[in-house]
Design an enzyme around this catalytic site. Structure first.
Site, PDB file in Angstrom:
ATOM      1  N   GLY A  80       0.819  -1.221   0.000  1.00 42.73           N
ATOM      2  CA  GLY A  80       0.000   0.000   0.000  1.00 42.73           C
ATOM      3  C   GLY A  80       0.844   1.259   0.000  1.00 42.73           C
ATOM      4  O   GLY A  80       0.552   2.217  -0.736  1.00 42.73           O
ATOM      5  N   GLU A  82      10.645   9.126 -28.978  1.00 46.67           N
ATOM      6  CA  GLU A  82      11.875   8.679 -29.638  1.00 46.67           C
ATOM      7  C   GLU A  82      11.656   7.346 -30.347  1.00 46.67           C
ATOM      8  O   GLU A  82      12.569   6.524 -30.450  1.00 46.67           O
ATOM      9  CB  GLU A  82      13.001   8.570 -28.604  1.00 46.67           C
ATOM     10  CG  GLU A  82      14.308   9.155 -29.063  1.00 46.67           C
ATOM     11  CD  GLU A  82      14.174  10.460 -29.793  1.00 46.67           C
ATOM     12  OE1 GLU A  82      13.939  11.487 -29.134  1.00 46.67           O
ATOM     13  OE2 GLU A  82      14.295  10.471 -31.022  1.00 46.67           O
TER      14      GLU A  82
END
Ligand SMILES: CC/C=C\C/C=C\C/C=C\C/C=C\C/C=C\C/C=C\CCCCC(=O)SCCNC(=O)CCNC(=O)[C@H](O)C(C)(C)COP(=O)(O)OP(=O)(O)OC[C@H]1O[C@@H](n2cnc3c(N)ncnc32)[C@H](O)[C@@H]1OP(=O)(O)O
Ligand code: FAD
Length: 664
Positions: free
Chosen positions: A401, A424
């Site tokens: 968590g 790219e």
């Protein structure tokens, strides 16, 4: 008083010389010392503070980015930092900015595609940042298909100028970083038209904004494209849109190393291959591979340190619970990523060498290694960024968590990192380029042309097609030659199988399209082979320091065997190994995890990341996670008041209504 170190015991367990490992990671003692000094310089400077940036509005974040970029520039000038140190400083500031594109693409584009006169004119201004530039290639309608770009640059022999024009909505430039609000100039990619003839896409230096008032020049429409994924993250960058309405630029602003337009308007194609117009992308792809190892190392450092602090279950007689890093499942998810960070580091080093080599050859008009450089940069950019993006998310899950908290550093790292899989060159599009290169190599095997470089193994296709893996016991998998041969055999067998399937199509392009999912798998197999082989080559070097080489051997084996386990289907289906040999590889992998375990914290310490750069409470060096999480929670603006804003307008009426209803 000595500071608390919750990882002290873990650090004591390490079986190797940490200082020497830091040097291996940095590439050399000199690199280590430089990078250590610059990282500390940034970390100690309050202007570069970044712990509050996910709370900023877009405008405030952008202004903060401008402030940091200006301060970074001042430090670079005041301290007379070299280009290398300046690059390090910007990367440790760790906030995507227009400067990435100015230094990372605008200047390299002029250097790579400009003539010496153009270098003399533009580079000094760019180096002093008297002009700031970006790389304006992608359009609203086309990114991957560069040949499909629509912006035109039409030569006018009357005035000796080009007329830059955006003929359609889809021809609007869209995405370039630094374009939206900052750049004064851009290298713009446009179709060159002379005498009514289209000569394809070329680069042009275009001024966009006034140098005194920063206003767009006549005929230019420019702005930011809007918010992107996540809070903070890549929103510090002004990705922009740009349209030209018949904007005029002098002829000498076409980048003319690859092709020229004469005063009379004659188009001249030099001996230089037209693909050099794509050269800046090759350069950046190479840098992205090294950056992948940094981003991956960062995520792994956070997840490893936290996994050693976090305890769940298994308390015996009231003693401490088990550290989650001791769960075999945690190890099998985490340690391959740790090994991959090292693997990408070494392949990145090698790729830098390859790029330098091809650049030197190009300067001497030797273009022979260009296809290999293109295939390696495209393939490795694709593979390393895909793995890294997935790994950052895996590291978040490895932190349970708390990994989902912004101050774990992982959500922002993920949000900043994931576009690397797209920019790219989209990763699938790039793998298909590798596959084309491989299919071409296979088709030439019978012609007497010997494959070289990273495809040299294909020259041994005859042997690799029929060789049998000799593994009989788990430990046989530790032999480098056994690993290498299994990866080579898999890559060559998959390539040849695909080439055979392609041969059944009357039109090769139809076949390529139809088989493209398989071709992508072939390209991945080839790229994984490159990474494995470069890791093995690294181990051939003299590596000083107690236990350092041994740890790297373990990591190399983890890297190779986890890939083998993950892609077992490929290895077995191609007959490279038997299912039983696959099971033995997995058995060996488990033994290797046990060897990594005592060294895990020291192996991530070797990245030498400052707490500032890591930007993660879970990954902090001293491991004092819970106290820091608790303190940090109280700094959230929601906790500025005990009763939240909006209580009176929105909460109280509901609560009161609830009480009334309950009373009824
Ligand atoms: C909070 C902070 C937290 C964390 C920070 C953490 C990490 C930071 C992370 C990363 C930072 C990384 C780097 C920083 C550095 C600077 C950059 C910063 C940001 C980056 C911004 C991105 C900029 C861009 O995206 S620019 C636009 C890029 N666009 C593309 O890549 C387009 C892709 N398309 C193509 O390349 C081509 O069109 C194509 C290759 C797909 C096809 O081209 P074309 O149609 O012309 O070719 P083909 O017909 O297919 O092929 C013809 C032959 O040419 C060969 N070829 C193709 N390309 C090349 C080449 N480049 N070089 C050489 N040869 C080439 C091809 O192989 C064919 O050959 P053949 O022999 O004829 O078969
Ligand atoms: C954060 C960010 C920063 C950027 N910075 C810049 C910059 O500074 N300068 C610049 O010029 N550009 C920049 N770009 C643009 C970037 O380079 C392009 O988005 C990238 O090249 C992908 O092109 P595309 O968007 O056209 O994707 P598309 O090609 O439209 O991709 C969409 C989907 O189609 C698939 N696909 C496309 N073609 C094929 C094919 N032939 N075969 C199989 N599948 C295919 C892809 O795999 C993908 O799944 C940036 C983008 C981002 C996200």
């Amino acid at each position: 008083m000595e500071a608390l170190d919750y990882h002290a015991e873990e650090r004591r367990k390490a079986e190797f010389n940490l200082d020497e490992m830091k040097i291996v990671w940095a590439g050399s003692r000199r690199n280590y010392e430089l990078s250590d000094r610059v990282a500390r310089l940034v970390a100690s400077d309050p202007v570069f503070r970044k712990d509050n940036r996910t709370m900023l509005t877009r405008k405030d974040l952008f202004k903060d980015t401008l402030r940091k970029a200006a301060h970074a520039w001042k430090r670079i000038i005041d301290l007379r930092l070299s280009e290398e140190e300046a690059n390090m400083l910007r990367s440790y500031v760790d906030q995507p900015a227009f400067t990435d594109l100015h230094w990372g693409m605008f200047i390299p584009a002029i250097k790579g595609q400009g003539t010496s006169e153009q270098h003399e004119k533009w580079l000094p201004m760019a180096y002093k940042m008297q002009i700031i530039g970006c790389y304006a290639q992608t359009e609203l309608g086309h990114g991957s298909n560069v040949q499909g770009l629509e912006t035109t640059a039409t030569f006018d022999p009357q005035t000796d100028e080009f007329d830059l024009h955006s003929p359609t909505l889809t021809s609007s430039k869209w995405w370039p970083g630094g374009l939206g609000k900052v750049s004064t100039h851009a290298v713009v990619y446009a179709r060159l038209i002379t005498g009514g003839q289209d000569h394809g896409v070329h680069g042009f230096i275009v001024q966009l904004r006034g140098l005194d008032d920063h206003l767009p020049l006549p005929g230019i429409t420019v702005g930011d494209i809007g918010m992107k994924f996540g809070s903070g993250a890549y929103n510090s960058m002004d990705n922009g849109l740009l349209r030209f309405d018949h904007v005029r630029i002098p002829r000498n602003q076409m980048l003319m190393r690859v092709s020229q337009v004469t005063r009379e308007g004659k188009f001249v194609q030099s001996d230089v291959p037209r693909q050099l117009v794509y050269g800046t992308m090759v350069y950046v792809r190479q840098t992205i591979v090294s950056d992948a190892s940094c981003a991956l190392a960062r995520a792994v450092c956070i997840a490893t340190r936290y996994s050693a602090v976090r305890r769940q279950f298994g308390s015996q007689n009231g003693g401490p619970e088990i550290q989650v890093i001791d769960y075999k499942t945690q190890q099998s998810r985490l340690f391959p990523l740790l090994a991959s960070a090292y693997a990408f580091r070494f392949v990145g080093e090698w790729l830098k060498w390859l790029y330098t080599d091809v650049t030197q050859r190009l300067q001497a008009n030797d273009f022979s290694t260009l296809p290999e450089a293109h295939a390696c940069t495209a393939g490795l950019k694709s593979m390393t960024t895909s793995v890294t993006a997935d790994a950052i998310e895996e590291c978040r899950k490895l932190c349970g968590g708390h990994g989902y908290l912004s101050n774990s550093g992982l959500p922002e790292l993920f949000a900043v990192y994931i576009p690397t899989c797209t920019y790219e060159g989209d990763n699938v599009v790039l793998l298909l380029q590798v596959a084309r290169f491989l299919m071409k190599t296979v088709s030439q095997l019978g012609s007497g042309k010997k494959p070289v470089g990273t495809t040299a193994y294909m020259g041994r296709a005859e042997h690799l097609m029929q060789c049998r893996c000799e593994v009989e016991m788990a430990q046989d998998w530790l032999k480098p030659s056994t690993i290498l041969e299994a990866f080579e055999a898999r890559a060559v067998r998959m390539s040849i199988a695909c080439a055979k399937s392609l041969g059944k199509f009357s039109n090769p392009e139809d076949g390529f399209a139809e088989l493209s999912p398989d071709l992508v798998e072939v390209a991945i197999a080839h790229c994984q082979l490159i990474v494995v082989s470069k890791f093995l080559e690294k181990l051939q070097q003299d590596i000083p320091g107690k236990g350092v080489k041994r740890q790297l051997e373990i990591l190399c084996n983890v890297y190779a065997l986890h890939l083998l386990h993950k892609h077992l289907g490929d290895f077995v289906a191609t007959g490279c190994i038997t299912p039983n040999q696959g099971a033995l590889a997995n058995e060996q992998l488990r033994l290797l995890y046990a060897q990594v375990r005592p060294n895990a914290i020291a192996l991530v310490d070797a990245f030498n990341y400052t707490d500032h750069y890591l930007g993660s409470i879970l990954g902090c060096y001293d491991g004092n996670v819970y106290q820091k999480l608790y303190q940090e929670a109280w700094k959230d603006p929601l906790n500025d008041t005990v009763v939240p804003d909006g209580y009176l307008e929105y909460l109280r009426p509901i609560l009161k209504q609830h009480i009334r209803t309950a009373r009824l």
